[in-house]
Design an enzyme around this catalytic site. Structure first.
Site, PDB file in Angstrom:
ATOM      1  N   GLU A  36       0.865  -1.188   0.000  1.00 48.26           N
ATOM      2  CA  GLU A  36       0.000   0.000   0.000  1.00 48.26           C
ATOM      3  C   GLU A  36       0.901   1.239   0.000  1.00 48.26           C
ATOM      4  O   GLU A  36       1.818   1.330   0.815  1.00 48.26           O
ATOM      5  CB  GLU A  36      -0.878   0.017   1.242  1.00 48.26           C
ATOM      6  N   ARG A 262       4.983 -13.235   9.231  1.00 47.65           N
ATOM      7  CA  ARG A 262       5.637 -11.964   8.963  1.00 47.65           C
ATOM      8  C   ARG A 262       6.859 -11.809   9.871  1.00 47.65           C
ATOM      9  O   ARG A 262       7.003 -12.514  10.881  1.00 47.65           O
ATOM     10  CB  ARG A 262       4.660 -10.807   9.198  1.00 47.65           C
ATOM     11  N   LYS A 272       3.074   0.713   9.769  1.00 47.02           N
ATOM     12  CA  LYS A 272       3.262   1.994   9.082  1.00 47.02           C
ATOM     13  C   LYS A 272       2.443   3.093   9.736  1.00 47.02           C
ATOM     14  O   LYS A 272       2.869   4.258   9.751  1.00 47.02           O
ATOM     15  CB  LYS A 272       2.891   1.853   7.605  1.00 47.02           C
TER      16      LYS A 272
END
Length: 571
Positions: A36, A262, A272
């Site tokens: 993104e 992850r 983020k």
């Protein structure tokens, strides 16, 4: 730059190898990295980048870079540019660059197809009502009162939504699946929503935007992706991924989603949203602050792309989540820099040494190798040696304890590449602060060895006072004081929202210590900005690529010579 790193064996690689052997998809391996564009990429993305690009490269396939730009409120072209720049720096080049916004027209056509098939409907409930009617993991949801609208009614509303007739939140498009489904994501998930906002690529042309689940799988299908590699938080989304791909007609060798754990790195946050908060509140100097776990920050700190790739490969790909110690990351940084950077001398906290028996005005030029014997590189420089020197203040003690082998009154030490010196006198100011040491040197010990074979235990670094270059040294350390800033000390789960009582209270007040008047040997003044070094006995450093100039040298500490927090953690 090329990346010759071959991905280590893991369960995803094994599956892809089997796909290739059986020609399961009838096309070459095709992966994608779908960030993104709402923040700078961080070290967590490195794991996914290395995995996706590495698999495509190993099996002769393709890897696309696709920006998941479906939220006009948070996205910006600067984040796109940062991602493309960082991927190139890591040593990869995408076979194609796409954007989810490239597919808005096709996705809308799929929306009409689903409505026509009776597989989607326009819901006019509020967001709060939709959430309340979704049910819980133990109780089924409640059907929307608008669920039984006819396809014609839904199609009319959908087209009017696209035409901009309705305000934000008036309607949403939902898949018509099962409000009692055991996977709550399958309880009529949202597909399209109204957002009257300017999109950084599409301008004001669109006011209905796809949600992640709607855009993700269908974008993969459009691009011919074979394996869609996602992190574990998207495991439950696999059902809607498959449902949408199937219902929209991709039934011939469709892409399949597979999940892996992850990266979770100690003393680091990889959200983020939270990193953006640090930037917006001025708690760091920007996305490229060397304390940030962003690729830009890590690069500015002096880490090489090879070290990052090696670290990502070493962490590996697993099915279960696990945290990685920061010491593991630092090991790969040291291991890489140790074999490539020159050694030079820099004094961070200068203390003056005057050699009382040094010939007035004499300057020696001493030969000093850049690399130790175990590094397969060659090179040296000359360092000036004069009668006034700077040494580290911590390398002298007036009343030393046992096992302190550096300089002290009456003690002899070796100056690196230079001479043996003996401290004869300590000079203090009116406040009792030591300001100068008066020493004698042995002229017969040039190079640091005594011809009579006497043993000297201590060796310290130094710079010539008359020739040293002033510089600023920035000592960077962990950004947080606890391994998991989201969980505090591990006993209490911290809030995940943006309230003052969350991760910010674990910020490390000593994550940056600026040393404004350090002294570095003059050889570095000839080097280009961005050169990496090992400052002997101190750590690995890089000439700051942002703030340093030939007239104002600034060095960022990349990593210490060893894990300085190991003993602290043990205590």
């Amino acid at each position: 730059m090329s990346n010759d790193t071959t991905p280590r064996s893991n369960f995803i690689r094994d599956l892809v190898e089997e796909d290739v052997a059986t020609n399961r998809f009838g096309r070459p391996v095709t992966t994608r990295f779908p960030p993104e564009p709402n923040g700078f990429p961080h070290i967590g993305h490195v794991k996914s980048i290395v995995l996706n690009f590495g698999l495509a490269r190993e099996f002769g396939g393709r890897c696309n870079l696709r920006f998941d730009d479906t939220n006009p409120f948070t996205e910006d072209i600067k984040y796109v540019e940062a991602m493309r720049r960082d991927i190139a720096w890591l040593g990869y080049e995408p076979d194609a660059v796409y954007y989810a916004s490239d597919y808005f027209e096709q996705l809308y056509e799929f929306a009409e197809l689903l409505v026509t098939k009776g597989k989607a409907y326009v819901d006019s409930q509020t967001d709060e009502e939709i959430r309340a009617n979704r049910g819980t993991v133990t109780t089924p949801g409640t059907n929307s009162p608008y669920r039984d609208r006819t396809p014609d009614e839904n199609l009319d509303l959908l087209r009017r939504m696209k035409a901009g007739e309705f305000p934000d939140g008036a309607h949403v498009l939902r898949a018509r699946i099962d409000m009692a489904h055991p996977n709550m994501i399958m309880r009529d998930p949202l597909l399209l929503r109204i957002r009257h906002a300017h999109h950084y690529r599409r301008g004001d042309a669109w006011c209905v935007f796809p949600l992640y689940d709607f855009a993700h799988g269908l974008s993969d299908a459009i691009e011919g992706i074979t394996r869609s590699l996602c992190t574990l938080e998207f495991k439950d989304n696999r059902d809607i991924y498959d449902w949408l791909v199937r219902e929209c007609g991709f039934t011939d060798h469709p892409p399949t989603q597979i999940e892996f754990a992850r990266l979770e790195l100690d003393y680091t946050l990889l959200s983020k949203r939270k990193l953006l908060r640090l930037v917006n509140e001025g708690l760091v100097s920007g996305w490229d602050d060397p304390r940030m776990p962003t690729i830009s920050g890590i690069r500015r700190r002096g880490v090489t792309p090879e070290a990052l790739r090696n670290f990502a490969e070493a962490v590996g790909v697993a099915r279960k989540p696990a945290r990685t110690e920061l010491a593991t990351f630092e090991h790969y940084v040291r291991d890489d820099l140790n074999m490539r950077v020159p050694r030079v001398m820099c004094v961070l906290k200068p203390l003056k040494v005057v050699l009382t028996n040094w010939p007035a005005g004499q300057v020696d030029e001493l030969e000093a190798p850049y690399y130790p014997h175990d590094v397969p590189l060659e090179g040296s420089r000359t360092v000036p040696f004069s009668g006034e020197l700077w040494i580290e203040r911590d390398d002298f003690m007036e009343d030393p304890p046992k096992k302190f082998f550096r300089l002290a009154p009456g003690r002899e030490v070796r100056l690196r590449y230079g001479y043996l010196i003996t401290c004869q006198e300590v000079v203090k100011d009116a406040a009792g602060e030591i300001v100068e040491l008066r020493c004698t040197y042995d002229p017969a010990t040039r190079g640091g060895d005594a011809p009579d074979g006497r043993r000297v235990q201590g060796t310290i670094h130094w710079v010539s006072a008359a020739h040293a270059v002033d510089c600023e040294v920035r000592l960077y350390d962990k950004l947080f004081t606890v391994p998991n800033p989201d969980h505090g000390d591990g006993s209490v789960m911290e809030s995940d929202d943006d309230t003052p009582a969350d991760f910010l209270r674990f910020l490390n007040p000593e994550s940056l210590v600026v040393v404004p008047h350090a002294k570095v040997e003059p050889s570095v003044a000839r080097d280009p900005i961005g050169t990496r070094y090992q400052f002997e006995r101190t750590g690995y450093f890089v000439s700051d690529p942002v703030d340093a100039t030939p007239e104002r040298l600034v060095f960022n500490r990349t990593v210490t010579l060893r894990d300085s927090w190991a003993k602290v953690a043990a205590k």
